[in-house]
Design an enzyme around this catalytic site. Structure first.
Site, PDB file in Angstrom:
ATOM      1  N   LYS A 178       0.839  -1.196   0.000  1.00 51.47           N
ATOM      2  CA  LYS A 178       0.000   0.000   0.000  1.00 51.47           C
ATOM      3  C   LYS A 178       0.879   1.254   0.000  1.00 51.47           C
ATOM      4  O   LYS A 178       1.935   1.280   0.645  1.00 51.47           O
ATOM      5  CB  LYS A 178      -0.895  -0.038   1.239  1.00 51.47           C
ATOM      6  CG  LYS A 178      -1.956   1.037   1.333  1.00 51.47           C
ATOM      7  CD  LYS A 178      -2.828   0.763   2.544  1.00 51.47           C
ATOM      8  CE  LYS A 178      -3.884   1.835   2.764  1.00 51.47           C
ATOM      9  NZ  LYS A 178      -4.715   1.530   3.949  1.00 51.47           N
ATOM     10  N   SER A 203      -9.622   1.795   2.734  1.00 50.40           N
ATOM     11  CA  SER A 203      -8.499   2.467   2.082  1.00 50.40           C
ATOM     12  C   SER A 203      -7.479   1.505   1.490  1.00 50.40           C
ATOM     13  O   SER A 203      -6.704   1.905   0.633  1.00 50.40           O
ATOM     14  CB  SER A 203      -7.820   3.421   3.060  1.00 50.40           C
ATOM     15  OG  SER A 203      -7.101   2.730   4.059  1.00 50.40           O
ATOM     16  N   SER A 223      -9.982  -1.228   7.091  1.00 46.85           N
ATOM     17  CA  SER A 223      -9.353  -1.081   5.775  1.00 46.85           C
ATOM     18  C   SER A 223      -8.510  -2.254   5.316  1.00 46.85           C
ATOM     19  O   SER A 223      -8.022  -2.236   4.197  1.00 46.85           O
ATOM     20  CB  SER A 223      -8.511   0.196   5.721  1.00 46.85           C
ATOM     21  OG  SER A 223      -9.327   1.263   5.310  1.00 46.85           O
TER      22      SER A 223
END
Length: 568
Positions: free
Chosen positions: A128, A217, A241
């Site tokens: 990420k 996210s 998330s």
């Protein structure tokens, strides 16, 4: 209506037929030849047989390496080709690592010399884009505000992955600033919109149903793992998330115990809740990754933790277990995701299967999350203001030093940054004192964490439970605020093509039990299926926020409420 900018689709609905049958020009070119070509290996792998790496687990990939049927370099090239083919639609990957092929080749040389570092040797992993890498890639949380900045070096978990032999393939897209910037738009039929959008990466698309939410996210990590753009991915979670994107994208995701995985080098929302964790297509791969990621701090220091979680991948793990059915979450109107009520039947079926495997199912109640969710949000506002400034202070080649700087940047770059939603959360956080000795903050954090922990621990003790289950996209908040582990596990795909999952959680450092129970259920259900790219992308309308700026900012007044649940 229009969607985001460079590298993304322009303002038109994209049908599955268009996706499968059209070749567009330039960087947005789609793979030719229909759905079969999506699962065809690259030229480097064509001689090795069909689907040489798609849907393979990490141990299966290692077996291909060991037999000489596949090299890490060929595998990296295969994933890079899939990214080139599919990412113009999915926007799951924000950047690829220009050194990935060379790193893989070096790891192949090590293997030929008889040195294999472990189960991750040569395995391509995506991170990420809030996880720092001290290489040629950016670390921006999807924002243009810190594009071009330089981090001090690799995050601790990146150091561990590299040492284990993983190839860092690139960075995944995310909800900008881990979805802690503004209130995302919400549609009663489609759910949270632009929840996986960033100014750098565009809007992450769910590969199962193109109009369905990509949720929290870590949406890019979820979509990338689901669509076989990598062997596995790393996400982060403050509340929902990791587990949320895993739920909607038919993969396994584990939010670990707070303190099991280092936060160093990860752009924060809250050190009191943030954790990185593995997102992969199987419980086996999650167990392998967790062993490499773990790097204890805080409450975990001094506790014995397993060096290898694969030892818990045992059939029969559920035999004799007591599993709680968190009753209030099975009433989907309490905290469920609108339009996903039909996932409750899948959760009930999963419990029936657990019972058939020898588990005892017990109704339980971990408490009312609404009793502390506003305090959670209040605490996060204070923590973010203080901790984002601490993180920004570590960067060079940027003049962004405070949350106020980020707010000003977004306002001055409104047409690039404030496209689909604003920065209300930023403004609320900025208007707090940011003082973590403030009595209002201390009261909110103490009440939220204490109440959440007593709810889970009380249920486990009262009913003699080993783990607790809730349906798809429900109780991320209890485990998140407690700092306790939470496993998202696929349990089926609905007739609509949308995946269904369950959440399974427990108390401090109970990852071994969750991995064992999850593996036993996974092997019985076989619920994982590749994505089918159904339906069409529905462009999100521009929010029209840039006219008449500046506007009066949102101000924290001692009470905070976040609508539409927690997705950060």
């Amino acid at each position: 209506m229009k969607t985001k900018t460079s590298g993304s689709w322009s303002g038109r609905s994209i049908s599955r037929r268009t996706f499968l049958g059209t070749t567009a020009a330039g960087g947005a070119a789609l793979v030719a030849g229909g759905v079969g070509s999506l699962f065809r290996p690259s030229a480097a792998l064509a001689a090795k047989g069909p689907a040489a790496f798609v849907e393979k687990t990490i141990p299966e990939l290692q077996a291909l390496f060991a037999s000489g049927q596949l090299s890490s370099r060929e595998l990296v090239l295969g994933y890079l080709q899939r990214i080139a083919d599919l990412n113009p639609l999915l926007h799951a990957v924000i950047e690829t690592n220009p050194q990935a092929v060379a790193i893989a080749a070096q790891l192949d040389n090590e293997r030929r010399a008889g040195h294999v570092r472990g189960p991750l040797h040569g395995i391509p992993i995506l991170l990420k884009d809030n996880i720092a890498t001290g290489d040629n890639m950016q670390t921006t949380a999807g924002s243009l505000a810190i594009y071009g900045s330089r981090v001090p070096g690799d995050a601790v978990i990146v150091q561990r992955l590299r040492a284990a032999g993983a190839v860092i393939l690139g960075k995944t897209n995310l909800g900008e600033w881990a979805n802690f910037r503004g209130f995302v738009p919400f549609d009663p039929d489609l759910g949270a919109l632009a929840v996986g959008w960033s100014a750098r990466g565009g809007n992450t698309i769910n590969p199962y149903v193109l109009s369905y939410t990509s949720w929290g996210s870590s949406s890019g990590s979820g979509a990338a793992a689901a669509a076989n753009l990598c062997a596995a991915a790393i996400g982060t979670e403050t509340d929902g998330s990791i587990t949320g994107p895993s739920s909607v994208e038919n993969i396994v995701g584990l939010k670990p115990t707070l303190g099991l995985v280092s936060q160093d080098g990860i752009i924060p929302i809250s050190h009191q809740q943030d954790t990185a964790g593995p997102m992969a297509r199987s419980v086996t791969d999650v167990a392998i990754l967790l062993g490499s990621l773990q790097s204890p701090f805080g409450e975990v220091v001094g506790h014995t933790v397993p060096a290898d979680y694969t030892q818990f991948l045992q059939r029969g793990a559920l035999d004799g277990a007591r599993i709680g059915r968190d009753v209030r979450f099975f009433d989907y109107s309490y905290f469920g995701y609108p339009g996903d009520e039909d996932t409750v039947a899948f959760a009930e079926h999963a419990l029936d299967v657990m019972e058939s495997l020898g588990a005892t199912i017990v109704d339980t109640d971990t408490g009312d999350v609404f009793a502390y969710s506003n305090d959670e949000f209040t605490a996060l506002l204070f923590e973010f203001k203080a901790q984002i400034a601490e993180y920004l202070a570590t960067l060079t080649h940027t003049n962004m030093r405070t949350l106020a700087d980020l707010i000003a940047f977004n306002t001055s770059h409104c047409h690039a940054e404030l496209v689909y939603y604003g920065q209300e959360i930023f403004e609320l956080a900025e208007s707090t004192s940011g003082d973590l000795t403030d009595p209002d903050y201390v009261a909110a954090r103490t009440h939220a964490t204490g109440t959440a922990r007593s709810g889970i621990d009380g249920a486990l003790a009262r009913d003699g439970l080993d783990a607790i289950v809730a349906p798809h996209l429900t109780n991320s908040t209890g485990p998140a605020v407690s700092g306790y582990p939470n496993l998202s596990l696929p349990v089926g795909v609905r007739t609509s093509g949308r995946p269904a999952s369950i959440l399974m959680y427990s108390t401090f450092l109970r990852e071994p039990e969750l991995i064992g129970f999850g593996y036993d259920l996974e092997q019985e259900l076989h619920a994982r299926t590749p994505p089918r790219f159904l339906g069409s992308v529905i462009p999100v309308p521009n929010a029209g926020l840039c006219e008449g700026l500046p506007k009066k900012p949102h101000v924290f007044k001692g009470k905070a409420h976040l609508p539409h649940g927690r997705i950060f």
